[in-house]
Write a protein that holds these residues in place. Structure first.
Motif, PDB file in Angstrom:
ATOM      1  N   LYS A  61      63.209-104.454 -78.194  1.00 15.12           N
ATOM      2  CA  LYS A  61      63.413-103.293 -77.332  1.00 15.12           C
ATOM      3  C   LYS A  61      62.586-103.407 -76.059  1.00 15.12           C
ATOM      4  O   LYS A  61      63.044-103.028 -74.973  1.00 15.12           O
ATOM      5  CB  LYS A  61      63.082-102.006 -78.093  1.00 15.12           C
ATOM      6  N   CYS A  62      61.365-103.920 -76.176  1.00 14.54           N
ATOM      7  CA  CYS A  62      60.510-104.081 -75.000  1.00 14.54           C
ATOM      8  C   CYS A  62      60.909-105.290 -74.163  1.00 14.54           C
ATOM      9  O   CYS A  62      60.409-105.463 -73.056  1.00 14.54           O
ATOM     10  CB  CYS A  62      59.039-104.197 -75.422  1.00 14.54           C
ATOM     11  N   GLY A  63      61.783-106.121 -74.691  1.00 13.37           N
ATOM     12  CA  GLY A  63      62.250-107.294 -73.964  1.00 13.37           C
ATOM     13  C   GLY A  63      63.476-107.039 -73.112  1.00 13.37           C
ATOM     14  O   GLY A  63      63.942-107.939 -72.401  1.00 13.37           O
ATOM     15  N   LEU A  64      64.016-105.825 -73.143  1.00 13.64           N
ATOM     16  CA  LEU A  64      65.180-105.488 -72.327  1.00 13.64           C
ATOM     17  C   LEU A  64      64.802-105.411 -70.845  1.00 13.64           C
ATOM     18  O   LEU A  64      63.694-105.011 -70.499  1.00 13.64           O
ATOM     19  CB  LEU A  64      65.760-104.139 -72.757  1.00 13.64           C
ATOM     20  N   THR A  65      65.737-105.786 -69.978  1.00 19.06           N
ATOM     21  CA  THR A  65      65.519-105.554 -68.555  1.00 19.06           C
ATOM     22  C   THR A  65      65.634-104.059 -68.270  1.00 19.06           C
ATOM     23  O   THR A  65      66.222-103.306 -69.060  1.00 19.06           O
ATOM     24  CB  THR A  65      66.558-106.301 -67.709  1.00 19.06           C
ATOM     25  N   PHE A  66      65.098-103.627 -67.128  1.00 26.55           N
ATOM     26  CA  PHE A  66      65.140-102.206 -66.773  1.00 26.55           C
ATOM     27  C   PHE A  66      66.586-101.713 -66.715  1.00 26.55           C
ATOM     28  O   PHE A  66      66.915-100.656 -67.267  1.00 26.55           O
ATOM     29  CB  PHE A  66      64.456-101.986 -65.419  1.00 26.55           C
ATOM     30  N   GLY A  67      67.446-102.486 -66.056  1.00 30.84           N
ATOM     31  CA  GLY A  67      68.839-102.066 -65.903  1.00 30.84           C
ATOM     32  C   GLY A  67      69.577-101.982 -67.224  1.00 30.84           C
ATOM     33  O   GLY A  67      70.347-101.052 -67.463  1.00 30.84           O
ATOM     34  N   ARG A  68      69.341-102.959 -68.092  1.00 33.68           N
ATOM     35  CA  ARG A  68      70.021-102.948 -69.386  1.00 33.68           C
ATOM     36  C   ARG A  68      69.553-101.771 -70.236  1.00 33.68           C
ATOM     37  O   ARG A  68      70.365-101.091 -70.882  1.00 33.68           O
ATOM     38  CB  ARG A  68      69.767-104.267 -70.112  1.00 33.68           C
ATOM     39  N   ALA A  69      68.238-101.512 -70.233  1.00 35.47           N
ATOM     40  CA  ALA A  69      67.709-100.381 -70.994  1.00 35.47           C
ATOM     41  C   ALA A  69      68.256 -99.059 -70.461  1.00 35.47           C
ATOM     42  O   ALA A  69      68.556 -98.134 -71.226  1.00 35.47           O
ATOM     43  CB  ALA A  69      66.179-100.381 -70.945  1.00 35.47           C
ATOM     44  N   LEU A  70      68.395 -98.962 -69.132  1.00 31.44           N
ATOM     45  CA  LEU A  70      68.936 -97.754 -68.510  1.00 31.44           C
ATOM     46  C   LEU A  70      70.362 -97.490 -68.978  1.00 31.44           C
ATOM     47  O   LEU A  70      70.706 -96.376 -69.385  1.00 31.44           O
ATOM     48  CB  LEU A  70      68.892 -97.898 -66.992  1.00 31.44           C
ATOM     49  N   VAL A  71      71.211 -98.521 -68.925  1.00 31.73           N
ATOM     50  CA  VAL A  71      72.621 -98.351 -69.320  1.00 31.73           C
ATOM     51  C   VAL A  71      72.743 -98.065 -70.808  1.00 31.73           C
ATOM     52  O   VAL A  71      73.537 -97.210 -71.228  1.00 31.73           O
ATOM     53  CB  VAL A  71      73.435 -99.603 -68.930  1.00 31.73           C
ATOM     54  N   LEU A  72      71.945 -98.750 -71.631  1.00 32.86           N
ATOM     55  CA  LEU A  72      71.967 -98.477 -73.070  1.00 32.86           C
ATOM     56  C   LEU A  72      71.511 -97.048 -73.364  1.00 32.86           C
ATOM     57  O   LEU A  72      71.992 -96.415 -74.305  1.00 32.86           O
ATOM     58  CB  LEU A  72      71.073 -99.479 -73.804  1.00 32.86           C
ATOM     59  N   GLY A  73      70.601 -96.521 -72.545  1.00 33.25           N
ATOM     60  CA  GLY A  73      70.172 -95.130 -72.689  1.00 33.25           C
ATOM     61  C   GLY A  73      71.276 -94.150 -72.317  1.00 33.25           C
ATOM     62  O   GLY A  73      71.450 -93.115 -72.968  1.00 33.25           O
ATOM     63  N   ILE A  74      72.033 -94.477 -71.262  1.00 32.11           N
ATOM     64  CA  ILE A  74      73.162 -93.626 -70.868  1.00 32.11           C
ATOM     65  C   ILE A  74      74.195 -93.554 -71.988  1.00 32.11           C
ATOM     66  O   ILE A  74      74.642 -92.470 -72.384  1.00 32.11           O
ATOM     67  CB  ILE A  74      73.817 -94.165 -69.581  1.00 32.11           C
ATOM     68  N   LEU A  75      74.573 -94.708 -72.512  1.00 37.14           N
ATOM     69  CA  LEU A  75      75.584 -94.758 -73.572  1.00 37.14           C
ATOM     70  C   LEU A  75      75.117 -94.026 -74.821  1.00 37.14           C
ATOM     71  O   LEU A  75      75.902 -93.333 -75.482  1.00 37.14           O
ATOM     72  CB  LEU A  75      75.909 -96.212 -73.899  1.00 37.14           C
ATOM     73  N   CYS A  76      73.832 -94.165 -75.127  1.00 34.70           N
ATOM     74  CA  CYS A  76      73.292 -93.516 -76.318  1.00 34.70           C
ATOM     75  C   CYS A  76      73.412 -92.001 -76.230  1.00 34.70           C
ATOM     76  O   CYS A  76      73.945 -91.353 -77.128  1.00 34.70           O
ATOM     77  CB  CYS A  76      71.821 -93.912 -76.506  1.00 34.70           C
TER      78      CYS A  76
END
Length: 270
Positions: free
Chosen positions: A152-167
């Motif tokens: 989870k801490c290895g995600l890029t900022f952009g990927r974590a952002l989009v995964l947060g939106i979808l969640c």
């Protein structure tokens, strides 16, 4: 018994924000602690149920399905028992659009509840760390706890952002459908399918990560778990958790939740 219509659900969701915007700070904080703990219960149970399958690439998919079947119990407790969850409260934006309270009152709720969710999650991390449960499977569970946090801490900022939106798109749809259900079993099923979907898909939930990643930090203190996980924890820290994961995921969760509220407000009010 029939479910509520979309317009009726919108009205209930909008009205529910009035209490959230005006409730005493101490009450919101305590209810936030409860919600953080409930989500953490679901998180730790999902790892306990699935670690033997997820650790093997051949059964990884089955492990995700099992985790997705168990984790939703956390949000069921939030919905049925009553608690304040930051991600669900992003739907307060509908009440703001209806001018039932000011933006400052909504942001006050978000801040207090977010802090309460964090406190409840950390409380669960401390309690679980004292149980010895991470030794399950000869330490395989502890290894999974570490590996999950590291990924989870290895995600890029952009990927974590989009995964947060979808969640939070899924979480707020779960709240939306549960609001429209007229029975307890209907609310439970509404939650179970949507939340199971986001867990199976691998989306990112800020409150769940308040348990997953601090738990990984705690478990990383055990060298045996780290060796079994096969990861380098040299750059793994609480600061990395806050910046690399929690910040972008929280922003994404806000976008996803506000999107759901705005979409139904626009189509039902206009």
């Amino acid at each position: 018994m029939q479910t509520l219509t979309t317009k009726e659900i919108l009205e209930k969701v909008s009205d529910s924000g009035i209490f959230k915007a005006t409730a005493p700070a101490w009450k919101l904080f305590v209810l936030g602690i409860l919600a953080g703990a409930y989500i953490a219960f679901g998180a730790q149970a999902s790892q306990m149920a699935s670690f033997g399958l997820i650790s093997d690439p051949a059964t990884f998919g089955a492990g995700k399905v099992l985790a997705g079947a168990v984790f939703p119990v956390g949000l069921m407790m939030v919905v049925l028992c009553g608690a304040e969850l930051f991600t669900g409260n992003c739907l307060m934006f509908t009440g703001l659009l209806d001018r039932k309270f000011r933006a400052g009152a909504m942001l006050r709720n978000w801040g207090i509840v977010y802090a309460g969710n964090f406190a409840g999650s950390i409380l669960m991390v401390l309690l679980i760390s004292c149980t010895g449960l991470w030794d399950s499977g000869g330490g395989m569970l502890g290894a999974l706890v570490v590996k999950t946090a590291m990924s989870k801490c290895g995600l890029t900022f952009g990927r974590a952002l989009v995964l947060g939106i979808l969640c939070n798109w899924m979480v707020c749809l779960a709240i939306w459908m549960a609001t429209g259900a007229q029975t307890a079993i209907g609310r439970m099923l509404a939650v179970w399918f949507c939340i199971g979907l986001f867990i199976i898909s691998g989306f990112e939930h800020s409150v769940a990560n308040m348990y997953f990643i601090p738990a990984g930090l705690m478990a990383a203190g055990n060298e045996a778990y780290v060796q079994m996980a096969g990861v380098d924890v040299s750059g793994f820290s609480f600061g990395a958790f806050l910046i690399r994961n929690l910040l972008p995921v929280t922003l994404g969760n806000i976008v996803g939740g506000v999107f759901v509220g705005c979409a139904y407000w626009l189509t039902s009010r206009r």
